[in-house]
Design an enzyme around this catalytic site. Structure first.
Site, PDB file in Angstrom:
ATOM      1  N   ARG A 243       4.725  -4.274  -9.746  1.00 46.12           N
ATOM      2  CA  ARG A 243       4.095  -3.853 -10.965  1.00 46.12           C
ATOM      3  C   ARG A 243       3.117  -4.901 -11.414  1.00 46.12           C
ATOM      4  O   ARG A 243       4.034  -5.834 -10.653  1.00 46.12           O
ATOM      5  CB  ARG A 243       5.356  -3.727 -10.905  1.00 46.12           C
ATOM      6  N   GLU A 272      -2.080  -0.808 -18.024  1.00 41.57           N
ATOM      7  CA  GLU A 272      -2.562   0.122 -17.014  1.00 41.57           C
ATOM      8  C   GLU A 272      -2.829   0.715 -17.921  1.00 41.57           C
ATOM      9  O   GLU A 272      -1.891   1.836 -18.686  1.00 41.57           O
ATOM     10  CB  GLU A 272      -1.800   0.555 -16.471  1.00 41.57           C
ATOM     11  N   HIS A 290      -4.439   0.805  -9.526  1.00 42.52           N
ATOM     12  CA  HIS A 290      -3.324   1.602  -8.581  1.00 42.52           C
ATOM     13  C   HIS A 290      -3.640   2.544  -7.549  1.00 42.52           C
ATOM     14  O   HIS A 290      -2.932   3.347  -7.916  1.00 42.52           O
ATOM     15  CB  HIS A 290      -2.457   1.840  -9.421  1.00 42.52           C
TER      16      HIS A 290
HETATM   17  C1  GLV Z   1       3.517   3.337  -6.816  1.00 41.31           C
HETATM   18  O1  GLV Z   1       3.071   2.594  -7.190  1.00 41.31           O
HETATM   19  C2  GLV Z   1       5.011   3.966  -6.881  1.00 41.31           C
HETATM   20  O2  GLV Z   1       5.896   3.054  -7.937  1.00 41.31           O
HETATM   21  O3  GLV Z   1       5.263   4.969  -6.004  1.00 41.31           O
END
Ligand code: GLV
Length: 328
Positions: A243, A272, A290
């Protein structure tokens, strides 16, 4: 406090699916009536989520949907389960969910290998400056083979420091073995396994490449700050697929600009989809939007798993992928 697990189940329930899922993803809830997504797959605004939450029994959402206390309070006792199509769930207020008797589910396990692949891609791309090299080629700046051009750092034989040793961290460690890397790992609790490093600072100092695999949230906010980036050092590489909030982005950007960190590979960001302008201009940096779990097979498994959890909950059962309510 109401208890979602004791409310009657049955077919024909209404489920809000906030966004278009990969083909077949909603199959487990096909016997119910689905609300959403919008025809153009635009996200629901917070006000729309609050309004819809009172009219449905379940929500299948993404990590970009904020399911806060207001959304969870809007249900007037109807909403039973919220399933996030993601392993992380910091977009959902767990405390408010527990207060309103709403189960929260996520998608653990099914994305570990795909995310570990992406972490390894970033380890390789960042260390070998492949992104910079490609952009030089595409930008017409490549003048031919040069003995001093694009000199990256070797991955084979390097020491990889894995921060957070859950399923994804371990999947990265397995890949590292194939690259003849030495791995160290740090976790909040002693894993009892070889090469566990209790002090995060020691791991950062010793590792050549650091890969982050801890969950987001308050406990890990800016875990990697400017002091810790300086421990990784001028020859070090930092990779983050967990994250964005775990790394202080502006400190990271400055370290890349002033050369006190060699390279970075990032798939996640603090705000983001906004990207810190100093990161956008930082040298020796790979930035991805991401895509850690973004393979068709994995995203389909995630969607199916979230929808199956909803089906189980609406049937009166307890899904296996239930996120435990907060302890205090
Ligand atoms: C992606 O970042 C998730 O948490 O699945």
């Amino acid at each position: 406090m109401s208890d979602a697990t004791t409310r009657p189940g049955g077919p024909g329930r209404r489920i809000l699916v906030t966004r278009c899922l990969p083909p077949g993803g909603t199959e487990p809830v096909s016997g119910h009536s689905l609300v959403g997504p919008k025809p153009d797959d635009a996200p629901y605004s917070h006000d729309e989520l609050v309004a819809l939450a009172g009219e449905v029994d379940a929500i299948v959402c993404l990590l970009t949907d904020r399911i806060d206390a207001e959304v969870l309070a809007a249900d007037a006792g109807r909403l039973r389960v919220v399933a996030n199509v993601a392993v992380g769930y910091e977009n959902i207020d767990l405390r408010a969910a527990a207060e309103h008797g709403v189960m929260v589910c996520n998608t653990p396990g099914v994305l570990d290998e795909t995310t570990a692949d992406l972490a390894f891609l970033l380890i390789l791309t960042a260390s070998r400056l492949a992104s910079t090299a490609e952009s030089d080629l595409r930008g017409g700046r490549w003048k031919g083979w040069g003995i001093n051009e694009h000199l990256g750092a070797d991955v084979h034989g390097a020491t990889l420091g894995i921060v957070g040793y859950g399923r994804i961290g371990r999947a990265v460690a397995r890949r590292a073995e194939g690259f003849e890397m030495r791995t160290l790992h740090h976790a909040r609790h002693d894993t009892g396994e070889p090469r566990y490093v209790a002090d995060l600072d020691d791991l950062l100092t010793e590792a050549d490449i650091v890969s982050i695999h801890v969950p987001g949230g308050q406990q890990t906010h800016h875990l990697i700050d400017s002091r810790r980036i300086s421990l990784i050092g001028a020859t070090g590489v930092l990779v983050n697929t967990s994250r964005g909030s775990v790394v202080n982005e502006s400190a990271l950007a400055e370290a890349l600009h002033d050369g006190s960190l060699f390279a970075a590979g990032l798939d996640v960001f603090e705000r983001e989809p906004e990207i810190h302008p100093r990161l956008l201009s930082a040298p020796r940096t790979v930035l991805l939007p991401h895509i850690g779990s973004a393979s068709l097979a994995t995203r389909t498994r995630m969607a199916t798993m979230a929808c199956a959890a909803v089906a189980t909950a609406l049937d009166g059962g307890i899904p296996e992928n239930l996120v435990p309510p907060p302890s205090e």
